[in-house]
Design a protein around this motif. Structure first.
Motif, mmCIF file in Angstrom:
data_model
loop_
_atom_site.group_PDB
_atom_site.id
_atom_site.type_symbol
_atom_site.label_atom_id
_atom_site.label_comp_id
_atom_site.label_asym_id
_atom_site.label_seq_id
_atom_site.Cartn_x
_atom_site.Cartn_y
_atom_site.Cartn_z
ATOM 1 N N LEU A 30 0.830 -1.202 0.000
ATOM 2 C CA LEU A 30 0.000 0.000 0.000
ATOM 3 C C LEU A 30 0.867 1.255 0.000
ATOM 4 O O LEU A 30 0.575 2.230 -0.698
ATOM 5 C CB LEU A 30 -0.940 -0.015 1.201
ATOM 6 C CG LEU A 30 -2.058 -1.060 1.141
ATOM 7 C CD1 LEU A 30 -2.600 -1.337 2.541
ATOM 8 C CD2 LEU A 30 -3.184 -0.594 0.223
ATOM 9 N N LYS A 35 -3.148 -0.172 -5.149
ATOM 10 C CA LYS A 35 -4.464 0.193 -4.629
ATOM 11 C C LYS A 35 -5.534 -0.866 -4.907
ATOM 12 O O LYS A 35 -6.521 -0.945 -4.172
ATOM 13 C CB LYS A 35 -4.917 1.530 -5.232
ATOM 14 C CG LYS A 35 -4.055 2.714 -4.793
ATOM 15 C CD LYS A 35 -4.591 4.019 -5.310
ATOM 16 C CE LYS A 35 -3.738 5.198 -4.841
ATOM 17 N NZ LYS A 35 -3.715 5.342 -3.384
ATOM 18 N N LEU A 56 -6.617 -7.419 4.745
ATOM 19 C CA LEU A 56 -7.138 -6.110 4.367
ATOM 20 C C LEU A 56 -8.340 -5.731 5.225
ATOM 21 O O LEU A 56 -8.483 -4.573 5.631
ATOM 22 C CB LEU A 56 -7.510 -6.098 2.883
ATOM 23 C CG LEU A 56 -6.325 -6.048 1.912
ATOM 24 C CD1 LEU A 56 -6.792 -6.337 0.491
ATOM 25 C CD2 LEU A 56 -5.620 -4.693 1.978
ATOM 26 N N GLU A 60 -8.531 -2.565 7.718
ATOM 27 C CA GLU A 60 -9.661 -1.634 7.635
ATOM 28 C C GLU A 60 -10.320 -1.484 9.007
ATOM 29 O O GLU A 60 -10.661 -0.368 9.421
ATOM 30 C CB GLU A 60 -10.668 -2.135 6.606
ATOM 31 C CG GLU A 60 -11.784 -1.155 6.310
ATOM 32 C CD GLU A 60 -12.735 -1.665 5.227
ATOM 33 O OE1 GLU A 60 -13.676 -0.933 4.895
ATOM 34 O OE2 GLU A 60 -12.542 -2.791 4.731
ATOM 35 N N VAL A 65 -6.546 1.194 6.823
ATOM 36 C CA VAL A 65 -6.899 1.149 5.397
ATOM 37 C C VAL A 65 -8.321 1.642 5.203
ATOM 38 O O VAL A 65 -9.212 1.365 6.023
ATOM 39 C CB VAL A 65 -6.748 -0.289 4.854
ATOM 40 C CG1 VAL A 65 -7.394 -0.444 3.481
ATOM 41 C CG2 VAL A 65 -5.275 -0.663 4.775
ATOM 42 N N HIS A 66 -8.530 2.368 4.124
ATOM 43 C CA HIS A 66 -9.869 2.817 3.724
ATOM 44 C C HIS A 66 -10.200 2.148 2.396
ATOM 45 O O HIS A 66 -9.388 2.123 1.476
ATOM 46 C CB HIS A 66 -9.903 4.336 3.568
ATOM 47 C CG HIS A 66 -11.226 4.870 3.134
ATOM 48 N ND1 HIS A 66 -12.366 4.736 3.895
ATOM 49 C CD2 HIS A 66 -11.596 5.538 2.003
ATOM 50 C CE1 HIS A 66 -13.385 5.293 3.260
ATOM 51 N NE2 HIS A 66 -12.942 5.782 2.108
ATOM 52 N N ARG A 67 -11.395 1.590 2.305
ATOM 53 C CA ARG A 67 -11.817 0.885 1.091
ATOM 54 C C ARG A 67 -12.955 1.638 0.422
ATOM 55 O O ARG A 67 -13.930 2.029 1.073
ATOM 56 C CB ARG A 67 -12.274 -0.536 1.452
ATOM 57 C CG ARG A 67 -12.717 -1.370 0.271
ATOM 58 C CD ARG A 67 -13.133 -2.755 0.711
ATOM 59 N NE ARG A 67 -14.235 -2.713 1.679
ATOM 60 C CZ ARG A 67 -15.072 -3.732 1.896
ATOM 61 N NH1 ARG A 67 -14.921 -4.877 1.235
ATOM 62 N NH2 ARG A 67 -16.040 -3.629 2.782
ATOM 63 N N TRP A 74 -12.872 -3.055 -5.664
ATOM 64 C CA TRP A 74 -12.576 -2.196 -4.527
ATOM 65 C C TRP A 74 -11.212 -1.553 -4.704
ATOM 66 O O TRP A 74 -10.292 -2.160 -5.250
ATOM 67 C CB TRP A 74 -12.584 -3.000 -3.221
ATOM 68 C CG TRP A 74 -13.917 -3.510 -2.823
ATOM 69 C CD1 TRP A 74 -14.359 -4.794 -2.886
ATOM 70 C CD2 TRP A 74 -15.001 -2.739 -2.279
ATOM 71 N NE1 TRP A 74 -15.643 -4.886 -2.424
ATOM 72 C CE2 TRP A 74 -16.072 -3.643 -2.042
ATOM 73 C CE3 TRP A 74 -15.175 -1.390 -1.978
ATOM 74 C CZ2 TRP A 74 -17.283 -3.241 -1.496
ATOM 75 C CZ3 TRP A 74 -16.390 -0.990 -1.440
ATOM 76 C CH2 TRP A 74 -17.429 -1.901 -1.209
ATOM 77 N N TYR A 76 -8.174 0.277 -2.431
ATOM 78 C CA TYR A 76 -7.691 0.390 -1.057
ATOM 79 C C TYR A 76 -6.676 1.532 -0.966
ATOM 80 O O TYR A 76 -5.805 1.672 -1.821
ATOM 81 C CB TYR A 76 -7.026 -0.918 -0.615
ATOM 82 C CG TYR A 76 -7.964 -2.094 -0.639
ATOM 83 C CD1 TYR A 76 -8.715 -2.437 0.474
ATOM 84 C CD2 TYR A 76 -8.116 -2.862 -1.796
ATOM 85 C CE1 TYR A 76 -9.589 -3.520 0.449
ATOM 86 C CE2 TYR A 76 -8.982 -3.940 -1.831
ATOM 87 C CZ TYR A 76 -9.721 -4.267 -0.706
ATOM 88 O OH TYR A 76 -10.582 -5.330 -0.747
#
Length: 227
Positions: A30, A35, A56, A60, A65-67, A74, A76
């Motif tokens: 990441l 991504k 993952l 999150e 992490v933001h999805r 998706w 990331y």
């Protein structure tokens, strides 16, 4: 909890959150800019897709992490907390380069990971304005990983598993170990060329420019200084 150290110490709690097997490498991917799920998996090819999905979700859940949805897949990205891990992951890499070294066992050699690393860190600004197509042939790679094509055009580097049908600029014939050791800073291009563990076929000027185009691993300077 069985996987808890049972301590209030933030070192213990941080380790519980981030030191499960593979998790630091997912964070590394990441931080390197991957991504999408498939791109992340290319950076950890020996990790199962189900375990990658699990890690993952964990990242999150802890706010690293933001999805977000990107069409049918998706995407990331790191949160502020995730980006804060950059100096920690980099320090771990530099420590490993200095004190553990890169004399790899045969089972640690991975042509796919090596080529993915080369592709994402290729020094695009050093390439000429014309298209450059480099065919990498590995003498001893696992089946299905013996041939790769790096195509650099219009300021973008693409990595192909199948012949793109383009005119070749250079052909690099090498053992996986030889190119890996150049990439990690353990050996110089001159050493592997003189030992014939690696050969470069093409116009002499392009062959000489190859190493400037490709560069080396982020941690190669630390490793070279430690030798």
């Amino acid at each position: 909890m069985e996987d808890s150290y049972g301590q209030f110490c933030t070192v213990a709690r941080g380790a519980e959150a981030l030191c499960e097997r593979w998790t630091p490498l997912v964070v590394r991917e990441l931080l390197c800019g991957s991504k999408r799920f498939n791109d992340l998996h290319r950076g950890v090819p020996r990790m199962s897709t189900s375990l990658l999905a699990q890690r993952l979700r964990h990242l999150e859940d802890i706010g690293v992490v933001h999805r977000t949805a990107a069409g049918k897949v998706w995407k990331y990205s790191l949160t502020e907390a995730g980006e804060d891990l950059r100096p920690i992951i980099m320090a771990l890499g530099h420590w490993g380069a200095r004190w553990i070294g890169s004399r790899l066992r045969d089972d640690e050699l991975d042509a796919g990971l090596l080529m993915w690393d080369v592709r994402r860190f290729a020094r695009i600004e050093e390439f000429p304005p014309r298209p450059v197509v480099i065919h990498f042939r590995f003498r001893d790679a696992r089946p299905g990983e013996q041939e790769w094509w790096l195509v650099v055009e219009h300021g973008v580097a693409d990595l192909c598993r199948d012949d793109p049908g383009r005119d070749l600029t250079l052909v690099v014939d090498s053992s996986v170990r030889a190119l890996t050791e150049v990439w990690t800073g353990d050996r110089t291009p001159r050493e592997v060329l003189q030992s014939r563990e690696l050969g470069v076929d093409g116009v002499a000027q392009d062959a000489e420019s190859l190493w400037r185009w490709l560069g080396t691993s982020t941690f190669a300077g630390t490793r070279s200084a430690a030798l």
